[in-house]
Design an enzyme around this catalytic site. Structure first.
Site, PDB file in Angstrom:
ATOM      1  N   ARG A  14       8.306  -1.026   5.748  1.00 34.76           N
ATOM      2  CA  ARG A  14       7.617  -0.845   4.471  1.00 34.76           C
ATOM      3  C   ARG A  14       8.525  -1.095   3.280  1.00 34.76           C
ATOM      4  O   ARG A  14       8.121  -0.906   2.142  1.00 34.76           O
ATOM      5  CB  ARG A  14       7.115   0.597   4.402  1.00 34.76           C
ATOM      6  CG  ARG A  14       5.618   0.695   4.414  1.00 34.76           C
ATOM      7  CD  ARG A  14       5.269   2.160   4.374  1.00 34.76           C
ATOM      8  NE  ARG A  14       3.933   2.348   3.928  1.00 34.76           N
ATOM      9  CZ  ARG A  14       2.896   2.404   4.755  1.00 34.76           C
ATOM     10  NH1 ARG A  14       3.048   2.264   6.041  1.00 34.76           N
ATOM     11  NH2 ARG A  14       1.695   2.613   4.271  1.00 34.76           N
ATOM     12  N   ARG A  29      -0.062   4.880  -4.010  1.00 32.16           N
ATOM     13  CA  ARG A  29       0.224   4.114  -2.778  1.00 32.16           C
ATOM     14  C   ARG A  29       0.205   2.611  -3.072  1.00 32.16           C
ATOM     15  O   ARG A  29       1.017   1.852  -2.560  1.00 32.16           O
ATOM     16  CB  ARG A  29      -0.787   4.467  -1.677  1.00 32.16           C
ATOM     17  CG  ARG A  29      -0.512   5.839  -1.060  1.00 32.16           C
ATOM     18  CD  ARG A  29      -1.698   6.369  -0.281  1.00 32.16           C
ATOM     19  NE  ARG A  29      -2.122   5.510   0.808  1.00 32.16           N
ATOM     20  CZ  ARG A  29      -3.312   5.594   1.401  1.00 32.16           C
ATOM     21  NH1 ARG A  29      -4.200   6.495   1.003  1.00 32.16           N
ATOM     22  NH2 ARG A  29      -3.621   4.790   2.385  1.00 32.16           N
ATOM     23  N   ARG A  84     -13.690   5.535   3.156  1.00 32.62           N
ATOM     24  CA  ARG A  84     -13.004   6.341   4.175  1.00 32.62           C
ATOM     25  C   ARG A  84     -12.797   7.771   3.673  1.00 32.62           C
ATOM     26  O   ARG A  84     -12.898   8.730   4.440  1.00 32.62           O
ATOM     27  CB  ARG A  84     -11.654   5.712   4.522  1.00 32.62           C
ATOM     28  CG  ARG A  84     -10.981   6.419   5.692  1.00 32.62           C
ATOM     29  CD  ARG A  84      -9.711   5.742   6.123  1.00 32.62           C
ATOM     30  NE  ARG A  84      -8.736   5.694   5.037  1.00 32.62           N
ATOM     31  CZ  ARG A  84      -7.627   4.969   5.054  1.00 32.62           C
ATOM     32  NH1 ARG A  84      -7.365   4.215   6.097  1.00 32.62           N
ATOM     33  NH2 ARG A  84      -6.786   4.993   4.047  1.00 32.62           N
ATOM     34  N   LYS A  90      -5.332  -2.821   8.461  1.00 35.59           N
ATOM     35  CA  LYS A  90      -4.313  -2.922   9.511  1.00 35.59           C
ATOM     36  C   LYS A  90      -4.699  -2.108  10.747  1.00 35.59           C
ATOM     37  O   LYS A  90      -4.678  -2.606  11.872  1.00 35.59           O
ATOM     38  CB  LYS A  90      -2.938  -2.445   8.992  1.00 35.59           C
ATOM     39  CG  LYS A  90      -2.428  -3.222   7.793  1.00 35.59           C
ATOM     40  CD  LYS A  90      -1.076  -2.722   7.313  1.00 35.59           C
ATOM     41  CE  LYS A  90      -1.051  -1.301   6.797  1.00 35.59           C
ATOM     42  NZ  LYS A  90      -1.837  -1.055   5.573  1.00 35.59           N
ATOM     43  N   ARG A 122      -9.126  12.004   4.393  1.00 39.52           N
ATOM     44  CA  ARG A 122      -7.661  11.956   4.555  1.00 39.52           C
ATOM     45  C   ARG A 122      -7.005  12.449   3.273  1.00 39.52           C
ATOM     46  O   ARG A 122      -7.424  12.044   2.185  1.00 39.52           O
ATOM     47  CB  ARG A 122      -7.252  10.498   4.845  1.00 39.52           C
ATOM     48  CG  ARG A 122      -6.147  10.382   5.869  1.00 39.52           C
ATOM     49  CD  ARG A 122      -5.950   8.952   6.268  1.00 39.52           C
ATOM     50  NE  ARG A 122      -4.886   8.313   5.476  1.00 39.52           N
ATOM     51  CZ  ARG A 122      -4.388   7.112   5.746  1.00 39.52           C
ATOM     52  NH1 ARG A 122      -4.844   6.423   6.767  1.00 39.52           N
ATOM     53  NH2 ARG A 122      -3.425   6.601   5.002  1.00 39.52           N
TER      54      ARG A 122
HETATM   55  P1  AP5 Z   1      -7.852   0.696   7.729  1.00 44.15           P
HETATM   56  O1  AP5 Z   1      -7.958  -0.167   8.924  1.00 44.15           O
HETATM   57  O2  AP5 Z   1      -7.659   2.156   7.911  1.00 44.15           O
HETATM   58  O3  AP5 Z   1      -6.726   0.113   6.743  1.00 44.15           O
HETATM   59  P2  AP5 Z   1      -5.169   0.281   6.795  1.00 44.15           P
HETATM   60  O4  AP5 Z   1      -4.603  -0.993   6.265  1.00 44.15           O
HETATM   61  O5  AP5 Z   1      -4.723   0.739   8.146  1.00 44.15           O
HETATM   62  O6  AP5 Z   1      -5.045   1.416   5.699  1.00 44.15           O
HETATM   63  P3  AP5 Z   1      -4.201   2.731   5.582  1.00 44.15           P
HETATM   64  O7  AP5 Z   1      -4.699   3.373   4.310  1.00 44.15           O
HETATM   65  O8  AP5 Z   1      -4.228   3.555   6.817  1.00 44.15           O
HETATM   66  O9  AP5 Z   1      -2.786   2.107   5.383  1.00 44.15           O
HETATM   67  P4  AP5 Z   1      -1.565   2.673   4.703  1.00 44.15           P
HETATM   68  O10 AP5 Z   1      -0.590   1.585   4.945  1.00 44.15           O
HETATM   69  O11 AP5 Z   1      -1.726   3.072   3.288  1.00 44.15           O
HETATM   70  O12 AP5 Z   1      -1.349   4.071   5.446  1.00 44.15           O
HETATM   71  P5  AP5 Z   1      -0.456   4.531   6.657  1.00 44.15           P
HETATM   72  O13 AP5 Z   1      -1.287   5.377   7.500  1.00 44.15           O
HETATM   73  O14 AP5 Z   1       0.303   3.398   7.247  1.00 44.15           O
HETATM   74  O15 AP5 Z   1      -9.139   0.425   6.836  1.00 44.15           O
HETATM   75  C1  AP5 Z   1      -9.408   1.186   5.673  1.00 44.15           C
HETATM   76  C2  AP5 Z   1     -10.928   1.453   5.587  1.00 44.15           C
HETATM   77  O16 AP5 Z   1     -11.591   0.203   5.437  1.00 44.15           O
HETATM   78  C3  AP5 Z   1     -11.505   2.095   6.848  1.00 44.15           C
HETATM   79  O17 AP5 Z   1     -12.493   3.012   6.478  1.00 44.15           O
HETATM   80  C4  AP5 Z   1     -12.125   0.904   7.620  1.00 44.15           C
HETATM   81  O18 AP5 Z   1     -13.209   1.292   8.417  1.00 44.15           O
HETATM   82  C5  AP5 Z   1     -12.542  -0.012   6.494  1.00 44.15           C
HETATM   83  N1  AP5 Z   1     -12.461  -1.434   6.850  1.00 44.15           N
HETATM   84  C6  AP5 Z   1     -11.481  -2.054   7.566  1.00 44.15           C
HETATM   85  N2  AP5 Z   1     -11.728  -3.373   7.668  1.00 44.15           N
HETATM   86  C7  AP5 Z   1     -12.885  -3.600   6.985  1.00 44.15           C
HETATM   87  C8  AP5 Z   1     -13.665  -4.767   6.731  1.00 44.15           C
HETATM   88  N3  AP5 Z   1     -13.297  -5.983   7.173  1.00 44.15           N
HETATM   89  N4  AP5 Z   1     -14.777  -4.628   5.993  1.00 44.15           N
HETATM   90  C9  AP5 Z   1     -15.164  -3.409   5.523  1.00 44.15           C
HETATM   91  N5  AP5 Z   1     -14.480  -2.254   5.748  1.00 44.15           N
HETATM   92  C10 AP5 Z   1     -13.352  -2.353   6.461  1.00 44.15           C
HETATM   93  O19 AP5 Z   1       0.637   5.426   5.892  1.00 44.15           O
HETATM   94  C11 AP5 Z   1       0.288   6.644   5.252  1.00 44.15           C
HETATM   95  C12 AP5 Z   1       1.516   7.251   4.599  1.00 44.15           C
HETATM   96  O20 AP5 Z   1       2.523   7.531   5.597  1.00 44.15           O
HETATM   97  C13 AP5 Z   1       2.250   6.352   3.587  1.00 44.15           C
HETATM   98  O21 AP5 Z   1       1.665   6.423   2.300  1.00 44.15           O
HETATM   99  C14 AP5 Z   1       3.663   6.960   3.618  1.00 44.15           C
HETATM  100  O22 AP5 Z   1       3.730   8.160   2.898  1.00 44.15           O
HETATM  101  C15 AP5 Z   1       3.836   7.299   5.103  1.00 44.15           C
HETATM  102  N6  AP5 Z   1       4.433   6.179   5.846  1.00 44.15           N
HETATM  103  C16 AP5 Z   1       3.843   5.451   6.849  1.00 44.15           C
HETATM  104  N7  AP5 Z   1       4.697   4.523   7.300  1.00 44.15           N
HETATM  105  C17 AP5 Z   1       5.838   4.663   6.598  1.00 44.15           C
HETATM  106  C18 AP5 Z   1       7.077   3.974   6.589  1.00 44.15           C
HETATM  107  N8  AP5 Z   1       7.309   2.940   7.401  1.00 44.15           N
HETATM  108  N9  AP5 Z   1       8.023   4.367   5.718  1.00 44.15           N
HETATM  109  C19 AP5 Z   1       7.831   5.434   4.885  1.00 44.15           C
HETATM  110  N10 AP5 Z   1       6.662   6.119   4.832  1.00 44.15           N
HETATM  111  C20 AP5 Z   1       5.679   5.734   5.679  1.00 44.15           C
END
Ligand code: AP5
Length: 196
Positions: free
Chosen positions: A88, A144, A127, A13, A133
């Site tokens: 979410r 997660r 990552r 994402k 992280r």
């Molecule tokens: P990346 O692009 O970082 O993936 P992502 O989907 O953004 O993954 P996240 O782990 O950041 O998502 P998340 O939803 O768990 O965490 P968030 O920060 O929202 O890609 C991942 C890796 O893959 C990278 O190294 C990238 O380079 C690589 N990659 C990407 N595309 C690729 C490809 N095509 N091929 C190969 N490699 C590739 O949330 C974190 C925490 O915050 C949550 O757990 C929760 O505690 C809290 N939180 C956030 N939002 C809320 C909410 N709305 N409500 C409650 N808690 C929340």
């Protein structure tokens, strides 16, 4: 364009949102980024969120609604937005609809990036090694994924019922996935303007 990005942890994402920002010139609103900034600043919100994030659980809906409501009321959002990480769960999806209804800026398309679990685990391990992280450890990632399956996956059905969901095959190179997204956006918006 007002876009919601959905997908499992590590589905790409944030990576795709960065590309979309360049191509579309829209603000990227990532709740994960906003929360990590609050944690780094040691603000009261960051202090409340840190332990929850480190367990891989969801921060409370009230906190999230305050955070997202404030961000969505900023002036740049009038151009549209790419929302990543919110909603979410179903309560957040309903709350978002309310906020956007008040702003007269409803969601136009929800893009669900589909990636299989094996690929997600591999990407997050990559990552973890590169960035360290705090919620990318094996045990927290497992939690997660569980939270995603139980609480976030139903959000896709919520948008599907509204006729707003498009699924994107999320495997392949970053460029390939990005091209699929741009194609889906072009097709989605072309068919809407055709039906007006
Ligand atoms: P990346 O692009 O970082 O993936 P992502 O989907 O953004 O993954 P996240 O782990 O950041 O998502 P998340 O939803 O768990 O965490 P968030 O920060 O929202 O890609 C991942 C890796 O893959 C990278 O190294 C990238 O380079 C690589 N990659 C990407 N595309 C690729 C490809 N095509 N091929 C190969 N490699 C590739 O949330 C974190 C925490 O915050 C949550 O757990 C929760 O505690 C809290 N939180 C956030 N939002 C809320 C909410 N709305 N409500 C409650 N808690 C929340």
């Amino acid at each position: 364009m007002r876009i919601v990005l959905l997908g499992a942890p590590g589905s790409g994402k944030g990576t795709q949102a960065a590309r979309m920002v360049e191509a579309l010139g829209l603000p990227h609103i990532s709740t994960g980024v906003l929360l990590r900034a609050a944690v780094a600043a040691n603000s009261p919100l960051g202090q409340a969120a840190k332990a929850v994030m480190d367990r891989g659980e969801l921060v409370s809906d009230d906190i999230m609604l305050g955070l997202i409501g404030e961000r969505l009321s900023e002036s740049d959002v009038a151009r549209g937005f790419i929302l990543d990480g919110y909603p979410r769960n179903l309560a957040q999806a309903a709350a978002l609809d309310e906020v956007l209804k008040r702003l007269k800026q409803p969601v136009e398309i929800a893009l669900q990036i589909d990636v299989n679990e094996e690929e997600v685990v591999q990407r997050i391990a990559g990552r973890a090694a590169a960035e360290g992280r705090s919620d990318d450890t094996e045990e927290v990632v497992r939690n997660r994924m569980r939270v995603y399956a139980e609480q976030t996956a139903p959000v896709a059905d919520y948008y599907a019922e509204k006729g707003l969901l498009t699924r994107i095959h999320g495997q392949g190179s970053v460029d390939e996935v990005f091209q699929r997204i741009m194609f889906a956006l072009q097709s989605g918006f072309a068919s809407k303007s055709g039906s007006d």
